[in-house]
Scaffold this motif. Structure first.
Motif, PDB file in Angstrom:
ATOM      1  N   ARG A 164      16.221  -2.237  -2.948  1.00 35.03           N
ATOM      2  CA  ARG A 164      16.051  -0.819  -3.269  1.00 35.03           C
ATOM      3  C   ARG A 164      15.473  -0.643  -4.668  1.00 35.03           C
ATOM      4  O   ARG A 164      14.614   0.205  -4.900  1.00 35.03           O
ATOM      5  N   LEU A 167      11.795  -1.426  -4.559  1.00 34.22           N
ATOM      6  CA  LEU A 167      11.036  -0.329  -3.949  1.00 34.22           C
ATOM      7  C   LEU A 167      10.854   0.814  -4.952  1.00 34.22           C
ATOM      8  O   LEU A 167       9.754   1.346  -5.115  1.00 34.22           O
ATOM      9  N   TRP A 188       0.500 -11.538  -4.038  1.00 34.15           N
ATOM     10  CA  TRP A 188      -0.150 -12.373  -3.030  1.00 34.15           C
ATOM     11  C   TRP A 188      -0.528 -13.737  -3.595  1.00 34.15           C
ATOM     12  O   TRP A 188      -0.452 -14.749  -2.896  1.00 34.15           O
ATOM     13  N   PHE A 206       8.377 -10.500   1.924  1.00 31.40           N
ATOM     14  CA  PHE A 206       7.153 -10.298   2.695  1.00 31.40           C
ATOM     15  C   PHE A 206       7.007  -8.835   3.119  1.00 31.40           C
ATOM     16  O   PHE A 206       5.933  -8.259   3.061  1.00 31.40           O
ATOM     17  N   GLU A 207       8.133  -8.237   3.531  1.00 32.80           N
ATOM     18  CA  GLU A 207       8.095  -6.823   3.900  1.00 32.80           C
ATOM     19  C   GLU A 207       7.686  -5.969   2.714  1.00 32.80           C
ATOM     20  O   GLU A 207       6.876  -5.050   2.840  1.00 32.80           O
ATOM     21  N   LEU A 210       3.942  -6.230   2.044  1.00 28.97           N
ATOM     22  CA  LEU A 210       3.119  -5.436   2.968  1.00 28.97           C
ATOM     23  C   LEU A 210       3.206  -3.951   2.624  1.00 28.97           C
ATOM     24  O   LEU A 210       2.201  -3.257   2.508  1.00 28.97           O
ATOM     25  N   PHE A 211       4.424  -3.481   2.439  1.00 28.13           N
ATOM     26  CA  PHE A 211       4.649  -2.063   2.121  1.00 28.13           C
ATOM     27  C   PHE A 211       3.911  -1.691   0.848  1.00 28.13           C
ATOM     28  O   PHE A 211       3.159  -0.716   0.795  1.00 28.13           O
ATOM     29  N   PHE A 214      -0.088  -1.737   1.120  1.00 26.09           N
ATOM     30  CA  PHE A 214      -0.703  -0.589   1.803  1.00 26.09           C
ATOM     31  C   PHE A 214      -0.487   0.698   1.028  1.00 26.09           C
ATOM     32  O   PHE A 214      -1.391   1.536   0.944  1.00 26.09           O
ATOM     33  N   LEU A 215       0.688   0.868   0.445  1.00 29.42           N
ATOM     34  CA  LEU A 215       0.951   2.083  -0.332  1.00 29.42           C
ATOM     35  C   LEU A 215       0.001   2.173  -1.516  1.00 29.42           C
ATOM     36  O   LEU A 215      -0.645   3.201  -1.751  1.00 29.42           O
ATOM     37  N   LEU A 217      -2.892   0.590  -2.099  1.00 27.64           N
ATOM     38  CA  LEU A 217      -4.296   0.752  -1.693  1.00 27.64           C
ATOM     39  C   LEU A 217      -4.566   2.187  -1.272  1.00 27.64           C
ATOM     40  O   LEU A 217      -5.597   2.771  -1.633  1.00 27.64           O
ATOM     41  N   LEU A 218      -3.660   2.744  -0.495  1.00 28.87           N
ATOM     42  CA  LEU A 218      -3.868   4.096   0.009  1.00 28.87           C
ATOM     43  C   LEU A 218      -3.923   5.103  -1.134  1.00 28.87           C
ATOM     44  O   LEU A 218      -4.846   5.926  -1.219  1.00 28.87           O
ATOM     45  N   LEU A 221      -7.036   4.619  -3.199  1.00 31.73           N
ATOM     46  CA  LEU A 221      -8.203   5.058  -2.427  1.00 31.73           C
ATOM     47  C   LEU A 221      -8.309   6.573  -2.475  1.00 31.73           C
ATOM     48  O   LEU A 221      -9.383   7.135  -2.694  1.00 31.73           O
ATOM     49  N   LEU A 222      -7.195   7.248  -2.285  1.00 33.89           N
ATOM     50  CA  LEU A 222      -7.212   8.703  -2.336  1.00 33.89           C
ATOM     51  C   LEU A 222      -7.615   9.190  -3.724  1.00 33.89           C
ATOM     52  O   LEU A 222      -8.333  10.175  -3.859  1.00 33.89           O
ATOM     53  N   ALA A 225     -11.542   7.279  -4.372  1.00 28.60           N
ATOM     54  CA  ALA A 225     -12.550   7.097  -3.325  1.00 28.60           C
ATOM     55  C   ALA A 225     -13.818   7.859  -3.635  1.00 28.60           C
ATOM     56  O   ALA A 225     -14.922   7.370  -3.440  1.00 28.60           O
TER      57      ALA A 225
ATOM     58  N   LYS B 312       7.474  -7.662  14.228  1.00 26.70           N
ATOM     59  CA  LYS B 312       8.392  -8.206  13.225  1.00 26.70           C
ATOM     60  C   LYS B 312       9.693  -7.417  13.188  1.00 26.70           C
ATOM     61  O   LYS B 312       9.715  -6.212  13.462  1.00 26.70           O
ATOM     62  N   TRP B 314      12.358  -5.768  10.855  1.00 28.63           N
ATOM     63  CA  TRP B 314      12.337  -5.288   9.480  1.00 28.63           C
ATOM     64  C   TRP B 314      13.768  -5.067   8.970  1.00 28.63           C
ATOM     65  O   TRP B 314      14.646  -4.688   9.739  1.00 28.63           O
ATOM     66  N   THR B 323       5.324   1.491   6.192  1.00 27.63           N
ATOM     67  CA  THR B 323       4.235   0.507   6.180  1.00 27.63           C
ATOM     68  C   THR B 323       3.264   0.765   7.321  1.00 27.63           C
ATOM     69  O   THR B 323       2.043   0.711   7.131  1.00 27.63           O
ATOM     70  N   PHE B 326       1.201   3.827   6.325  1.00 22.09           N
ATOM     71  CA  PHE B 326       0.202   3.567   5.289  1.00 22.09           C
ATOM     72  C   PHE B 326      -0.970   2.771   5.863  1.00 22.09           C
ATOM     73  O   PHE B 326      -2.132   3.056   5.565  1.00 22.09           O
ATOM     74  N   LEU B 330      -4.749   4.129   6.050  1.00 24.77           N
ATOM     75  CA  LEU B 330      -5.842   3.414   5.394  1.00 24.77           C
ATOM     76  C   LEU B 330      -7.023   3.265   6.331  1.00 24.77           C
ATOM     77  O   LEU B 330      -8.173   3.485   5.954  1.00 24.77           O
ATOM     78  N   LEU B 333      -8.439   6.821   7.261  1.00 26.31           N
ATOM     79  CA  LEU B 333      -9.104   7.450   6.113  1.00 26.31           C
ATOM     80  C   LEU B 333     -10.523   6.926   5.977  1.00 26.31           C
ATOM     81  O   LEU B 333     -11.472   7.675   5.735  1.00 26.31           O
TER      82      LEU B 333
END
Lengths: 491, 466
Positions: A164, A167, A188, A206-207, A210-211, A214-215, A217-218, A221-222, A225, B312, B314, B323, B326, B330, B333
């Protein structure tokens, strides 16, 4: 024992916090122009609820791409009092870095006093002191969150509760700075290093990766971009000032002055011990990944030298705990008296580290009061849609105090021609011919020229040669700082 | 009551519909805005090159640029030209869309025939359908789409077990694709050799390799376009969000890279895939390739990653669903941006009208912003400045920014520029500024004469040449 530990941690935080607060409180102006940009964004959020995305004053008007989380945070804190938000809070963040470094170091050793020393080193790293004192920039907060994320990730890898916390810190980092992308790359690289050592990556780690990937990058990007799509990565890099690419790279002198010799020696030794000790492989791999990422970004000139030195300094502060541990073991074998050892250490290491840090605080220049007064006066005279010409480092002061457009500032993303503007500004001050200067003023809609001793030293001039023509130029502010009004144009 | 529809058929229908939606939205949106369905620097350029390939051959001097440049074309350009001979140009857009749906079906079928899991194949095809590169290649006439289509269907037929006729069809299609560029030839070679070694031997493998050898021997001099790119341009070609032509969304790139990490060393059968990825990256880096094969490979690898993501276990449901969200956002978008960029691409309705008017005017070389070059050549049928030539690029900078005729007229004369096209977008994007530079000089009515001014789009004639 626990009370002693808690008290010691509290004293460490107090020492770092106190040192920072002293410099923040006694300075009459901020030490970098970015602080004034933060204040403008805070003002915009408090007035309209939104940050200034269409900035009419920067570069003569442009769209700003940003992640606004930090500005919202500062705006929110300013409701608790400006002194709290702009003086106390930045000092607190810097103190928390010492805590983060202590926590990471305590994953390397069970000896909490040694971890405390690592935290102390981190709190007084000269480069970080320079970067984080008397400024409202987001770099200190980014650095602090970075190392808190590192701490939680190490704990997670060692199968301790930390998910937690990780995060929370990583989401905060993503909302504040695009440097969260660096942390994505680092985790990575870390995974790659772990795989090479045939260690298994923990499921929760690993979780998280990934989380977080993507968070981050998104969100980025917003935020970016539009500028990326319009100009492309090549365009974004073209907007990057050539002067930064041409800036001197890292050398030993800079490294020693930025990190501190003792921390450098102990840190490098400690890094060696960390890599060779089985118990610390994961933590060492993460710090190694972080160092690789930071040095690479610095080599590519994508982050400033001060930032590189700050990150490296904190990493070395943390790894120094291994060297200290070895020194303690060796001293025990030699049956050196504990008191003698402690006294020697304080005299040879602790006090000099403190002194160097404090020295950096004293020697860090602030924006001069004369400049801010002159530009504040100009705000009463200027009508609004003209520009004031000055080097880029004055850009945010111009927009904040004078409330006129500037020709350039440090916010060069989305500006198409930063390099050209820098050249034109230099020519405007140094060129001998009035016609050429006026052509430049026409190009950027310049109405006012700022001149002070620092600008004259920067361009190696004793004055502006064409300024004597009273038909075209009028000295409207005449103190140690001068402001001239441009009354002619070529059209 | 149980559905009688085969689940595989449902999957195929869903993939096809998604692809159709992604592709059709571009011309439909453009039509609703009054813009022509034929659009884009690349699309219009490809159309012109297709016509030229049929009449001028594979290598010739292009007189429609100043200075002139040598163009090297290939079979894919001829194919496009042939289609344009048979069908009107505007129909080509919808034919290309149909080919795009065909590509999706072939890709999905190929993955099934390669014995990959149904779920994985389905996910990969969906990722392909929403890739920016897919929208770019199949929403406008693009010759680069043909080798992709031929390779996918060629491979699909070639790997069929116990079906000789299909294998022969596959060989024919792959043989055709080989003549469309050295990178395609090498990609086919890697696939065929890799499949034969690591998955299954085919009787027709020697035939394909023989065709490759013949193609390489006879066609090499036409196919070698060695043109290394700087690192940032490589990134632009691969990832769409970095502003270049980019085949893939950033999300797909990340998923694909993670997919490589996850699958590395797990199965020998994936070795040809890794080799193809490596070569495709080299193609971009060394041959200025568009990364066409990456458009097939990375969705495949992304499929591995997404499949693992969905299956998987989680630790926290909120992290799991966040996840997923997102990752999905991505990908979507990028699709949205790709569609929006295509809808907004040149020419819009007003610009198209101006270009048609420009075609009717006399005069030669037309000066405008680089992004209008293809449109001026293809629609107005006028030569343009070659912006990739450093001297011409410098001349264009002078023409745009100089505020004195003394500096502006020499480059206008040097390149024989007789017409100037100014659009509202050029002003908005900073190519020209109102009242400054070229816009300032155009007020000189002894040197420039306005021929057209509608909806902020102007055409000027250059009257005086020094």
């Amino acid at each position: 024992m626990k009370l002693g530990k808690g008290l010691a941690i509290g004293l460490l935080l107090l020492a770092v916090f106190g040192a920072r607060l002293y410099f923040n409180a006694t300075a009459k102006s901020y030490s970098d122009s970015e602080s004034y940009y933060v204040l403008r964004q805070v003002d915009s959020i408090k007035a309209t609820g939104l940050p200034a995305i269409q900035d009419q004053l920067s570069f003569g008007g442009k769209q700003v791409s940003m992640i606004p989380g930090y500005y919202y945070l500062m705006a929110g804190l300013s409701y608790l009092g400006e002194w709290f938000a702009f003086k106390i809070f930045p000092a607190l963040i810097s103190a928390l870095l010492a805590l983060a470094a202590y926590l990471v170091a305590s994953e390397f050793t069970k000896e909490w006093p040694l971890a405390l020393i690592a935290g102390y080193f981190a709190g007084f790293v000269p480069a970080f002191f320079r970067m984080g004192t008397n400024t409202l920039g987001k770099s200190p907060m980014t650095l602090t969150l970075f190392f808190f994320c590192a701490f939680f990730l190490i704990r997670l890898e060692n199968q301790k509760p930390a998910f937690r916390g990780l995060l929370a810190c990583s989401i905060a980092l993503t909302l504040i700075s695009p440097l969260a992308l660096l942390l994505v790359a680092i985790v990575w690289v870390y995974m790659g290093l772990i795989s090479l050592q045939e260690l298994k990556i923990q499921g929760k780690s690993f979780e998280f990766m990934l989380f977080f990937t993507f968070l981050t990058l998104l969100l980025n990007l917003l935020a970016f971009a539009r500028s990326g799509l319009e100009s492309g990565m090549l365009g974004l890099l073209n907007a990057y000032p050539q002067s930064l690419f041409n800036a001197p790279g890292l050398d030993w002198v800079l490294l020693i002055s930025g990190v501190n010799l003792f921390v450098l020696v102990l840190g490098v030794l400690g890094a060696y011990y960390a890599v060779s000790l089985d118990a610390n492989k994961r933590a060492a791999s993460l710090l190694l990944s972080l160092s690789i990422g930071i040095v690479l970004l610095g080599a590519l000139r994508l982050i400033g030298l001060e930032s590189v030195l700050s990150y490296i300094g904190v990493v070395l502060s943390i790894t120094s705990v291994n060297a200290l541990s070895q020194i303690m073991d060796y001293a025990k074998k030699l049956r050196v008296m504990r008191g003698v050892l402690i006294a020697a250490f304080i005299a040879i290491v602790i006090l000099p580290v403190f002194a160097v840090g404090i020295y950096e605080g004293f020697s860090k220049p602030s924006a001069s009061i004369e400049d801010t007064e002159a530009l504040s006066w100009l705000a009463n005279v200027a009508t609004g849609d003209e520009a004031t010409i000055a080097p880029a480092e004055y850009g945010h002061l111009i927009t904040y105090f004078a409330m006129t457009e500037n020709v350039a500032d440090s916010n060069f993303i989305n500006s198409r021609d930063f390099g050209q503007r820098q050249e034109d500004i230099q020519r405007a001050y140094a060129v001998p011919f009035e016609t050429e200067a006026i052509a430049l003023f026409d190009k950027y809609n310049v109405k006012y020229i700022l001149l002070n001793p620092q600008i004259m030293a920067k361009y190696n001039i004793s004055g502006i040669s064409y300024i004597g023509d009273e038909n075209c130029f009028e000295n409207i502010y005449n103190q140690s700082v001068k402001i001239f009004e441009v009354k002619c144009n070529l059209r | 009551m149980q559905s009688k529809v085969n689940p595989l058929t449902k999957n195929l229908a869903f993939i096809a519909l998604l692809g159709l939606f992604a592709l059709l939205s571009v011309p439909l949106a453009r039509l609703s805005l009054g813009s022509p369905v034929l659009f884009g620097e690349d699309g219009l350029s490809e159309l012109r090159l297709g016509r030229l390939a049929l009449t001028r051959g594979f290598a010739f001097e292009d007189a429609m640029t100043v200075p002139s440049t040598t163009l090297r074309l290939d079979l894919s350009n001829c194919l496009l030209g042939l289609l344009n001979r048979i069908f009107p140009a505007s129909w080509l857009v919808f034919i290309q869309i149909a080919l795009g749906v065909l590509l999706l079906a072939g890709f999905w079928g190929l993955m099934l025939r390669l014995d990959l899991q149904k779920k994985l194949s389905f996910i990969s095809a969906l990722v392909l359908a929403i890739s920016p590169g897919f929208v770019r290649l199949f929403s406008r006439p693009m010759s680069q789409a043909f080798p992709l289509l031929l390779i996918v269907w060629g491979a699909y037929f070639w790997v069929a077990k116990g079906k000789l006729i299909q294998n022969i069809i596959g060989v024919a299609l792959l043989g055709l694709a080989m003549w469309m560029g050295l990178p395609w030839l090498i990609s086919i070679m890697l696939f065929v050799i890799g499949y034969s070694i690591f998955i299954r031997r085919r009787i027709t493998t020697p035939i394909v390799l023989g065709l490759i050898a013949v193609g390489a021997f006879f066609g090499m001099r036409y196919m070698l376009h060695f043109a290394p790119l700087p690192l940032v341009e490589i990134a632009n070609r691969i990832a769409f969000e970095l502003g270049g032509v980019g085949a893939l969304s950033l999300g797909c790139v990340i998923l694909g890279i993670i997919g490589i990490f996850l699958t590395w060393g797990k199965s020998r059968g994936l070795a040809p895939g890794y080799a193809l990825v490596g070569f495709a990256l080299l193609d971009v880096a060394l041959f200025s390739g568009q990364g066409g094969m990456l458009l097939l490979l990375f969705p495949g690898l992304s499929g591995f990653m997404l499949d693992k993501l969905f299956s998987k276990t989680w630790a926290m449901p909120v992290v799991k669903y966040s996840t997923y969200t997102f990752a999905f956002m991505l990908l979507i978008l990028s699709l949205g941006i790709a569609i929006a960029k295509s809808v907004d691409d040149v020419p819009n309705g007003s610009e198209y009208s101006a270009l048609l008017t420009l075609r009717e005017l006399g005069g030669g070389v037309t000066f405008s912003a680089p992004r209008y070059s293809s449109a001026v050549q293809a629609i107005a049928e006028k030569p343009v400045l070659l912006f990739s030539d450093p001297k011409a690029a410098n001349a264009s900078r002078i023409i745009f920014t100089s505020q004195t005729l003394r500096r502006t007229l020499p480059p206008l004369s040097k390149y024989n520029i007789s017409l100037i096209l100014i659009t509202r977008r050029m002003i908005e994007q900073g190519n020209v500024e109102n009242g400054k530079g070229l816009m300032f000089l155009l007020r000189n009515n002894e040197t420039f004469k306005k021929l057209y001014d509608v909806n902020g789009i102007q055409v000027w004639e250059v009257l005086r040449q020094p």
